[in-house]
Design a protein around this motif. Structure first.
Motif, PDB file in Angstrom:
ATOM      1  N   ALA A  23     -10.188  24.904  -6.800  1.00 32.53           N
ATOM      2  CA  ALA A  23     -10.490  25.000  -5.560  1.00 32.53           C
ATOM      3  C   ALA A  23     -10.312  25.945  -4.273  1.00 32.53           C
ATOM      4  N   GLY A  24      -8.742  26.372  -4.489  1.00 33.87           N
ATOM      5  CA  GLY A  24      -7.871  27.280  -3.373  1.00 33.87           C
ATOM      6  C   GLY A  24      -7.540  25.904  -2.581  1.00 33.87           C
ATOM      7  N   VAL A  25      -7.008  24.963  -2.979  1.00 35.26           N
ATOM      8  CA  VAL A  25      -6.772  23.556  -1.491  1.00 35.26           C
ATOM      9  C   VAL A  25      -5.383  23.411  -2.053  1.00 35.26           C
ATOM     10  N   GLY A  26      -4.785  23.288  -0.580  1.00 35.54           N
ATOM     11  CA  GLY A  26      -3.126  23.127  -0.911  1.00 35.54           C
ATOM     12  C   GLY A  26      -2.617  21.966  -1.160  1.00 35.54           C
ATOM     13  N   VAL A  27      -1.766  21.851  -1.936  1.00 34.39           N
ATOM     14  CA  VAL A  27      -1.071  21.133  -3.001  1.00 34.39           C
ATOM     15  C   VAL A  27      -0.235  21.069  -2.325  1.00 34.39           C
ATOM     16  N   HIS A  28       0.690  19.765  -2.254  1.00 28.30           N
ATOM     17  CA  HIS A  28       2.533  19.189  -2.059  1.00 28.30           C
ATOM     18  C   HIS A  28       2.953  19.159  -2.319  1.00 28.30           C
ATOM     19  N   TRP A  29       3.020  20.574  -2.812  1.00 25.87           N
ATOM     20  CA  TRP A  29       3.816  20.666  -3.981  1.00 25.87           C
ATOM     21  C   TRP A  29       5.878  19.613  -4.183  1.00 25.87           C
ATOM     22  N   ASP A  30       6.041  20.063  -2.681  1.00 27.66           N
ATOM     23  CA  ASP A  30       7.106  18.244  -2.761  1.00 27.66           C
ATOM     24  C   ASP A  30       7.178  17.073  -3.014  1.00 27.66           C
ATOM     25  N   GLY A  31       5.702  16.856  -2.257  1.00 29.30           N
ATOM     26  CA  GLY A  31       5.183  15.043  -2.902  1.00 29.30           C
ATOM     27  C   GLY A  31       5.321  15.405  -4.983  1.00 29.30           C
ATOM     28  N   VAL A  32       4.254  16.231  -4.871  1.00 28.96           N
ATOM     29  CA  VAL A  32       4.193  16.438  -6.690  1.00 28.96           C
ATOM     30  C   VAL A  32       5.573  16.263  -6.903  1.00 28.96           C
ATOM     31  N   LEU A  33       6.799  16.990  -7.205  1.00 30.60           N
ATOM     32  CA  LEU A  33       7.947  16.765  -7.473  1.00 30.60           C
ATOM     33  C   LEU A  33       8.976  15.615  -6.920  1.00 30.60           C
ATOM     34  N   ASP A  34       8.742  15.090  -5.992  1.00 28.36           N
ATOM     35  CA  ASP A  34      10.409  14.271  -5.486  1.00 28.36           C
ATOM     36  C   ASP A  34       9.318  12.829  -6.047  1.00 28.36           C
ATOM     37  N   THR A  45       0.962  -1.281  -0.080  1.00 24.86           N
ATOM     38  CA  THR A  45      -0.269   0.147   0.030  1.00 24.86           C
ATOM     39  C   THR A  45       1.093   1.033  -0.421  1.00 24.86           C
ATOM     40  N   GLN A  46       1.972   1.394  -0.139  1.00 25.51           N
ATOM     41  CA  GLN A  46       3.488   2.554  -0.112  1.00 25.51           C
ATOM     42  C   GLN A  46       2.637   2.957  -0.864  1.00 25.51           C
ATOM     43  N   VAL A  47       2.532   2.900  -2.424  1.00 20.62           N
ATOM     44  CA  VAL A  47       2.038   3.602  -3.339  1.00 20.62           C
ATOM     45  C   VAL A  47       0.198   4.690  -2.712  1.00 20.62           C
ATOM     46  N   ALA A  48      -0.333   3.811  -2.630  1.00 24.82           N
ATOM     47  CA  ALA A  48      -1.572   4.518  -1.922  1.00 24.82           C
ATOM     48  C   ALA A  48      -1.651   5.050  -0.918  1.00 24.82           C
ATOM     49  N   SER A  49      -1.178   5.460  -0.639  1.00 22.26           N
ATOM     50  CA  SER A  49      -0.285   6.273   1.062  1.00 22.26           C
ATOM     51  C   SER A  49       0.164   6.746   0.353  1.00 22.26           C
ATOM     52  N   THR A  50       0.829   7.154  -0.933  1.00 23.15           N
ATOM     53  CA  THR A  50       1.487   8.864  -1.403  1.00 23.15           C
ATOM     54  C   THR A  50      -0.467   9.370  -2.304  1.00 23.15           C
ATOM     55  N   VAL A  51      -0.361   8.494  -3.056  1.00 23.80           N
ATOM     56  CA  VAL A  51      -1.571   9.100  -3.614  1.00 23.80           C
ATOM     57  C   VAL A  51      -2.089   9.597  -2.615  1.00 23.80           C
ATOM     58  N   GLY A  52      -3.179   8.754  -1.741  1.00 23.59           N
ATOM     59  CA  GLY A  52      -4.196   9.762  -0.302  1.00 23.59           C
ATOM     60  C   GLY A  52      -3.423  10.715   0.672  1.00 23.59           C
ATOM     61  N   LYS A  53      -2.269  11.275   0.972  1.00 29.37           N
ATOM     62  CA  LYS A  53      -2.115  11.635   1.527  1.00 29.37           C
ATOM     63  C   LYS A  53      -0.727  12.489   1.117  1.00 29.37           C
ATOM     64  N   GLY A  54      -0.223  12.461   0.003  1.00 30.58           N
ATOM     65  CA  GLY A  54       1.218  12.700  -0.119  1.00 30.58           C
ATOM     66  C   GLY A  54       0.918  14.013  -1.360  1.00 30.58           C
ATOM     67  N   ILE A  55      -0.434  13.876  -2.161  1.00 32.71           N
ATOM     68  CA  ILE A  55      -0.809  15.086  -3.223  1.00 32.71           C
ATOM     69  C   ILE A  55      -1.775  16.371  -3.237  1.00 32.71           C
ATOM     70  N   ILE A  56      -2.670  16.028  -2.581  1.00 38.04           N
ATOM     71  CA  ILE A  56      -3.269  17.204  -2.221  1.00 38.04           C
ATOM     72  C   ILE A  56      -3.791  17.467  -0.651  1.00 38.04           C
TER      73      ILE A  56
END
Length: 332
Positions: A120-131, A59-70
């Motif tokens: 929507a003005g919602v926070g994006v985890h740009w460091d997560g998107v980059l890494d 579930t490593q990839v699922a955690s990235t998508v679920g918690k690390g993008i927006i």
């Protein structure tokens, strides 16, 4: 109201998972079908089964998508953001499937989530998107191309004095194994992305917390949806990958699948990075073709594919942004 929205987002997520399956079915089996190592229907059945198994391997990839993008807010607004992102991804999947272009369902999903979050003005985890997205997006095709070329050169050297007919027959059997490994990697990568989005919707809707493990029903639902989509097949894209980039033979098909599967496992298990199975297998096919001769690769077709890669994130983001306004108006 929020329960209905959660259910709606889960249904849309499973619809995306299904389109991911038939859009990306070619990733695992196009080379084996084109070299006649497997019949199309047998290949699709094998890929569907291996997709289902692969979805249960982590579930490593699922955690990235679920918690690390927006980082959407709780409640109806956050669910609208997630739902709009999914609709954007589905739309781009259908467009590229129609034109037979093997674009990335993974990057369509990431682009959709980011696009709806921005408007929507919602926070994006740009460091997560980059890494976790941008850097792997650049590296995985390069590694796939190089590794496939190295494997192919090794095969050519090891079997340089063998009988071509016997060697080809042996690699047809070997391709059954490499195609299964590729399909397993596809399930490991792509089914988890849907799991992550469903879990994100549950958290936003107040039916789960970030510290919990992903529920078993989410894993089973995502695995089942992508497997069903894979069995439905994506014949348009299969022709592009299996025949239009290069004319594959069994050794080259084996080399491409082995290289791509290796990259998928390494990214998922080692780094939790949601890389594109499409980018990886396509670049691997180009890599084995380049060992034959430069002109063996139909670079015009390859150029169209790369253009679709570049457009995927911004195009799906744009569609998701438009969908957000429509869904936000409907919910409000």
């Amino acid at each position: 109201m929020e329960l209905a929205l959660v259910i709606g987002v889960v249904v849309i997520a499973l619809a995306f998972d299904y389109t991911n399956g038939f859009h990306d079915a070619a990733n695992a089996i196009a080379t084996s079908v084109s070299t006649r190592a497997l019949t199309p229907r047998a290949a699709l059945l094998m890929a569907a089964v291996m997709n289902f198994i692969g979805a249960h391997l982590g579930t490593q990839v699922a955690s990235t998508v679920g918690k690390g993008i927006i980082d959407p807010p709780d409640g109806a607004h956050g669910l609208v953001v997630v739902g709009a992102g999914l609709v954007g991804a589905i739309t781009w999947n259908l467009i590229t499937w129609y034109f037979g272009l093997p674009s990335s369902s993974s990057h369509a999903l990431i682009g959709g989530l980011v696009g709806s979050a921005l408007v929507a003005g919602v926070g994006v985890h740009w460091d997560g998107v980059l890494d976790k997205v941008v850097i792997p997006m650049i590296l995985s095709p390069l590694v796939g191309f190089t590794l496939a070329a190295v494997i192919m050169i090794a095969i050519l050297w090891i079997f340089r004095k063998s009988n071509p007919h016997k060697t080809g027959k042996g690699f047809r059997y070997a391709q059954t194994v490499s195609a299964a490994a590729m399909a397993l990697g596809h399930g490991l990568q792509d089914a988890q992305k849907t799991m992550g989005v469903i879990f994100l919707a549950l958290v936003v809707g107040g039916y789960a917390t970030n510290g919990e493990e992903i529920p078993q029903w989410v894993i089973l639902a995502a695995a089942g949806a992508i497997s069903a989509g894979t069995y439905a097949g994506g014949w348009r894209i299969m022709r592009t990958l299996g025949r239009r980039i290069i004319a594959l033979d069994p050794p080259r098909g084996f080399a491409a699948e082995s290289a791509a599967a290796t990259v998928l496992y390494t990214a998922a298990i080692g780094f939790g990075a949601p890389i594109s199975t499409t980018h990886t297998i396509t670049s691997a096919i180009m890599g084995v073709g380049a060992t034959k001769r430069r002109s063996a690769v139909r670079w015009g077709v390859a150029g169209n594919i790369i253009t679709a890669w570049i457009l995927t994130i911004p195009a799906s983001a744009l569609v998701a942004a438009l969908c957000y306004f429509a869904l936000h108006w409907a919910v409000e």
